[in-house]
Design a protein around this motif. Structure first.
Motif, PDB file in Angstrom:
ATOM      1  N   GLN A 428      -7.579  -0.091   9.974  1.00  0.00           N
ATOM      2  CA  GLN A 428      -7.095   1.138   9.356  1.00  0.00           C
ATOM      3  C   GLN A 428      -6.926   0.964   7.857  1.00  0.00           C
ATOM      4  OE1 GLN A 428      -3.485   2.156  11.434  1.00  0.00           O
ATOM      5  NE2 GLN A 428      -4.556   3.487  12.862  1.00  0.00           N
ATOM      6  N   PHE A 429      -7.388   1.925   7.104  1.00  0.00           N
ATOM      7  CA  PHE A 429      -7.197   1.932   5.661  1.00  0.00           C
ATOM      8  C   PHE A 429      -6.468   3.209   5.267  1.00  0.00           C
ATOM      9  CE2 PHE A 429     -10.401  -1.277   6.007  1.00  0.00           C
ATOM     10  CZ  PHE A 429     -10.167  -2.121   4.937  1.00  0.00           C
ATOM     11  N   GLY A 430      -5.834   3.160   4.123  1.00  0.00           N
ATOM     12  CA  GLY A 430      -5.068   4.305   3.672  1.00  0.00           C
ATOM     13  C   GLY A 430      -5.942   5.515   3.376  1.00  0.00           C
ATOM     14  N   GLN A 431      -5.402   6.683   3.685  1.00  0.00           N
ATOM     15  CA  GLN A 431      -6.108   7.929   3.425  1.00  0.00           C
ATOM     16  C   GLN A 431      -5.689   8.548   2.084  1.00  0.00           C
ATOM     17  OE1 GLN A 431      -8.525   8.998   5.573  1.00  0.00           O
ATOM     18  NE2 GLN A 431      -8.101   7.066   6.629  1.00  0.00           N
ATOM     19  N   LYS A 432      -4.515   8.151   1.588  1.00  0.00           N
ATOM     20  CA  LYS A 432      -4.012   8.749   0.354  1.00  0.00           C
ATOM     21  C   LYS A 432      -4.509   8.011  -0.880  1.00  0.00           C
ATOM     22  CE  LYS A 432       0.074  11.355   1.511  1.00  0.00           C
ATOM     23  NZ  LYS A 432       1.374  11.792   0.974  1.00  0.00           N
ATOM     24  N   LYS A 433      -4.590   8.757  -1.985  1.00  0.00           N
ATOM     25  CA  LYS A 433      -4.860   8.168  -3.283  1.00  0.00           C
ATOM     26  C   LYS A 433      -3.520   7.911  -3.971  1.00  0.00           C
ATOM     27  CE  LYS A 433      -9.303  10.525  -3.813  1.00  0.00           C
ATOM     28  NZ  LYS A 433     -10.091  11.473  -4.638  1.00  0.00           N
ATOM     29  N   LEU A 434      -3.505   6.977  -4.902  1.00  0.00           N
ATOM     30  CA  LEU A 434      -2.267   6.639  -5.592  1.00  0.00           C
ATOM     31  C   LEU A 434      -1.608   7.857  -6.219  1.00  0.00           C
ATOM     32  CD1 LEU A 434      -2.972   3.233  -7.394  1.00  0.00           C
ATOM     33  CD2 LEU A 434      -1.405   3.675  -5.523  1.00  0.00           C
ATOM     34  N   ASP A 435      -2.407   8.737  -6.817  1.00  0.00           N
ATOM     35  CA  ASP A 435      -1.853   9.904  -7.497  1.00  0.00           C
ATOM     36  C   ASP A 435      -1.213  10.888  -6.528  1.00  0.00           C
ATOM     37  OD1 ASP A 435      -2.687   8.859  -9.878  1.00  0.00           O
ATOM     38  OD2 ASP A 435      -4.500  10.085 -10.037  1.00  0.00           O
ATOM     39  N   ASP A 436      -1.550  10.766  -5.227  1.00  0.00           N
ATOM     40  CA  ASP A 436      -0.992  11.691  -4.233  1.00  0.00           C
ATOM     41  C   ASP A 436       0.365  11.247  -3.696  1.00  0.00           C
ATOM     42  OD1 ASP A 436      -3.255  13.270  -4.424  1.00  0.00           O
ATOM     43  OD2 ASP A 436      -4.299  12.189  -2.816  1.00  0.00           O
ATOM     44  N   VAL A 437       0.777  10.013  -4.002  1.00  0.00           N
ATOM     45  CA  VAL A 437       2.064   9.513  -3.528  1.00  0.00           C
ATOM     46  C   VAL A 437       3.172  10.107  -4.395  1.00  0.00           C
ATOM     47  CG1 VAL A 437       3.463   7.464  -3.089  1.00  0.00           C
ATOM     48  CG2 VAL A 437       0.993   7.375  -2.738  1.00  0.00           C
ATOM     49  N   LYS A 438       4.044  10.900  -3.781  1.00  0.00           N
ATOM     50  CA  LYS A 438       5.085  11.628  -4.506  1.00  0.00           C
ATOM     51  C   LYS A 438       6.342  10.769  -4.677  1.00  0.00           C
ATOM     52  CE  LYS A 438       3.427  15.905  -2.369  1.00  0.00           C
ATOM     53  NZ  LYS A 438       3.770  16.999  -1.424  1.00  0.00           N
ATOM     54  N   ALA A 443       3.327   5.120   1.223  1.00  0.00           N
ATOM     55  CA  ALA A 443       2.108   5.353   2.000  1.00  0.00           C
ATOM     56  C   ALA A 443       1.178   4.160   1.861  1.00  0.00           C
ATOM     57  CB  ALA A 443       1.393   6.625   1.528  1.00  0.00           C
ATOM     58  N   VAL A 444       0.307   4.009   2.862  1.00  0.00           N
ATOM     59  CA  VAL A 444      -0.755   3.019   2.776  1.00  0.00           C
ATOM     60  C   VAL A 444      -1.898   3.642   1.988  1.00  0.00           C
ATOM     61  CG1 VAL A 444      -2.430   1.646   4.082  1.00  0.00           C
ATOM     62  CG2 VAL A 444      -0.097   1.938   4.948  1.00  0.00           C
ATOM     63  N   VAL A 445      -2.386   2.924   0.973  1.00  0.00           N
ATOM     64  CA  VAL A 445      -3.435   3.429   0.092  1.00  0.00           C
ATOM     65  C   VAL A 445      -4.518   2.361  -0.064  1.00  0.00           C
ATOM     66  CG1 VAL A 445      -1.830   4.907  -1.180  1.00  0.00           C
ATOM     67  CG2 VAL A 445      -2.264   2.566  -1.971  1.00  0.00           C
ATOM     68  N   ARG A 446      -5.599   2.768  -0.696  1.00  0.00           N
ATOM     69  CA  ARG A 446      -6.654   1.817  -1.080  1.00  0.00           C
ATOM     70  C   ARG A 446      -6.579   1.566  -2.569  1.00  0.00           C
ATOM     71  NH1 ARG A 446     -12.601   2.631   1.701  1.00  0.00           N
ATOM     72  NH2 ARG A 446     -12.224   1.359   3.535  1.00  0.00           N
ATOM     73  N   VAL A 447      -6.569   0.298  -2.947  1.00  0.00           N
ATOM     74  CA  VAL A 447      -6.602  -0.075  -4.357  1.00  0.00           C
ATOM     75  C   VAL A 447      -7.750  -1.046  -4.544  1.00  0.00           C
ATOM     76  CG1 VAL A 447      -5.366  -1.180  -6.244  1.00  0.00           C
ATOM     77  CG2 VAL A 447      -4.113   0.245  -4.625  1.00  0.00           C
ATOM     78  N   ASN A 448      -8.764  -0.609  -5.262  1.00  0.00           N
ATOM     79  CA  ASN A 448      -9.960  -1.425  -5.484  1.00  0.00           C
ATOM     80  C   ASN A 448     -10.534  -1.959  -4.170  1.00  0.00           C
ATOM     81  OD1 ASN A 448      -9.703  -1.052  -8.279  1.00  0.00           O
ATOM     82  ND2 ASN A 448      -8.357  -2.843  -8.473  1.00  0.00           N
ATOM     83  N   GLY A 449     -10.553  -1.088  -3.157  1.00  0.00           N
ATOM     84  CA  GLY A 449     -11.137  -1.437  -1.866  1.00  0.00           C
ATOM     85  C   GLY A 449     -10.219  -2.184  -0.927  1.00  0.00           C
TER      86      GLY A 449
END
Length: 519
Positions: A428-438, A443-449
């Protein structure tokens, strides 16, 4: 207090901790000596320290955070030998003698609490109350009847009745007479005062990480090593740190699993209840009263689940709040909190030598949500080990016991569950982008893959961690009720910055740079 989620407090806070002025203690900053070192400043450790100091033994107690900050400060605080539906199960698997010793040991703990409150004149909201199991489902009725039959065989003072005194349609209720509820920290602070007066030492913010044994040191002594490199030399060590900080060959992470449960403190339509209540239905509900600021409040608990698994944790608080409104017309919820508890393979705590090869290092763990009676019972057993006594309780709660039924079944079940969540997390990988985290969200996110955990605080600052648990490599999940990263495999928990909150992990999560990826 700021609230959201339909009237719930925004952040978790325990009434027990908020209503108590705890003393602070220094950090261990030099090497020391003691007869016995206790690791863990909760009810087990403080009670054991008090009992040993009463015997004239020199004791040093180490706490990695502040005293009582763990499960002890987040309990429902029922002191009872009625540990849900347990006695019929114990008799079926282990026999009547085993079940009787289990009951008598927990009943002695209750008597210790009663007598200590009286002897030391402790003001701690101590009240004798019946403990009551009840069922609203047809399948619960036969379970309660079988448990009552076990009570009768064991000579446990009890009654089997129908309704309970609040708005649920209970078909049967099983009463264990003359149990108790109290304010645990008010009780323990007095024991702590007595411990200090008898020469006991307490060191806070001092994390024990390992033990140098006699064979390793070449001396007839143990050395408890701390994260900062200091150590205390002693003859015996008691691990009372919820999860054992030192496992040796015990492999406790394979023999236990962690669960979380929840409590809301609420103002409802009752001024008092004659008992402490727990449903045995598929949806568990715990009910007791407590005095908060001079008014009777309800402590409503339940919603247990394995740590790091299941739905968003705030949903569990909302479910308890809904139950309170439906049953008690709840209007105000000043507190909410949660706790973590460990379950052994056969639902009986492990109390004794950490392994067969280390007979001067002892452990007490696996209380299965019944920590008030179990911890005081464990403290007495640990004291007896230190004094060289032998008691029937030592065999019942032995850390070395293994019964193919039910232990073998649960061993395979739990380790299959670990494997399943290990694989699931890796896929499982994160579905959210960093900018979407309020702000206030994790949340689990992807950072550089890479799979990473992101939390944005109320000021808008971003906290990024590697979601790989440092214990066994499982992937942690966000706990939105407590703002922690929780491991679904073995129950390790980390704060939003990655620091360890609860073991078995000893090392924090790796921090991540948003521009560079994993550190």
């Amino acid at each position: 207090m700021t609230t959201n989620y339909e009237g719930l407090p925004q952040y978790p806070e325990s009434f027990w901790l908020d209503s108590t002025n705890r003393p602070s203690f220094p950090k261990l900053e030099r090497n020391e000596k003691a007869d016995v070192v206790i690791v863990g400043g909760g009810i087990t450790g403080v009670t054991a320290g008090y009992l040993l100091a009463m015997e004239g033994i020199n004791v040093a107690l180490l706490e990695g955070d502040r005293i009582f900050n763990g499960t002890t400060g987040h309990t429902t605080a029922k002191i009872t030998a009625q540990h849900e539906l347990i006695y019929d199960e114990l008799m079926e698997h282990f026999g009547e003698d085993f079940a009787k010793i289990y009951y008598e040991a927990n009943n002695k703990a209750l008597e210790f609490a009663k007598n200590t409150v009286k002897e030391l004149n402790i003001e701690c909201q101590f009240e004798e109350k019946d403990a009551v199991l009840y069922g609203t489902e047809e399948k619960s009725v036969r379970k309660l009847e079988k448990e009552f039959e076990a009570y009768q065989k064991l000579g446990i003072p009890s009654e089997l009745k129908g309704a309970v005194p609040f708005n649920v349609e209970a078909k049967k209720s099983l009463i264990m007479k003359n149990q108790a509820q109290f304010h645990p920290l008010q009780f323990l602070l007095r024991l702590l005062d007595e411990f200090l007066a008898l020469g006991g030492q307490v060191f806070e913010n001092t994390t024990a990480v390992s033990i140098m044994t006699e064979s390793e040191s070449g001396a007839d002594e143990l050395q408890v090593e701390t994260r900062d490199g200091h150590y205390i030399t002693c003859h015996k060590v008691l691990s009372c740190s919820h999860y054992p900080f030192y496992e040796a060959e015990g492999y406790y992470f394979m023999r236990m699993h962690a669960e979380r449960s929840y409590v809301v403190a609420a103002k409802g339509n009752v001024e008092d209840l004659p008992g402490m209540y727990l449903s045995v239905d598929s949806t568990k509900r715990s009910v007791r009263t407590a005095n908060i600021n001079g008014e009777t409040h309800l402590l409503l608990g339940g919603e247990g689940h394995k740590t790091g698994q299941g739905e968003p944790t705030l949903n569990h608080y909302e479910a308890l709040h809904k139950f309170g409104k439906e049953v008690f017309e709840v209007t105000d919820v000043p507190y909410r909190w949660s706790a973590q508890d460990l379950y052994t393979q056969d639902n009986v705590p492990y109390i004794g030598p950490v392994s067969a090869l280390h007979t001067n290092i002892f452990v007490a763990t696996g209380y299965r949500k019944w920590g008030m009676s179990s911890s005081m019972m464990a403290a007495h057993i640990l004291r007896d080990y230190c004094l060289g006594k032998e008691t029937p309780e030592m065999e019942v709660f032995s850390t070395e016991r293994f019964h193919a039924d039910p232990s073998l079944k649960h061993f395979f079940k739990e380790n299959w569950d670990v494997t399943k969540h290990f694989v699931k997390g890796k896929l499982q990988f994160g579905q959210k982008k960093l900018d979407d985290v309020k702000p206030g969200e994790g949340a689990v996110v992807r950072v550089n893959g890479n799979r990473c955990g992101a939390y944005r605080d109320e000021d808008g600052s971003l906290h990024l961690v590697d979601t790989t648990c440092t214990h066994m490599g499982c992937e942690v999940e966000w706990n939105n009720g407590e703002r922690t990263w929780d491991c679904p495999c073995h129950g390790s928990r980390f704060n939003f910055d990655g620091d360890v909150v609860e073991g078995p992990a000893k090392k924090g999560l790796e921090k991540v740079d948003a521009d560079e990826g994993l550190a």
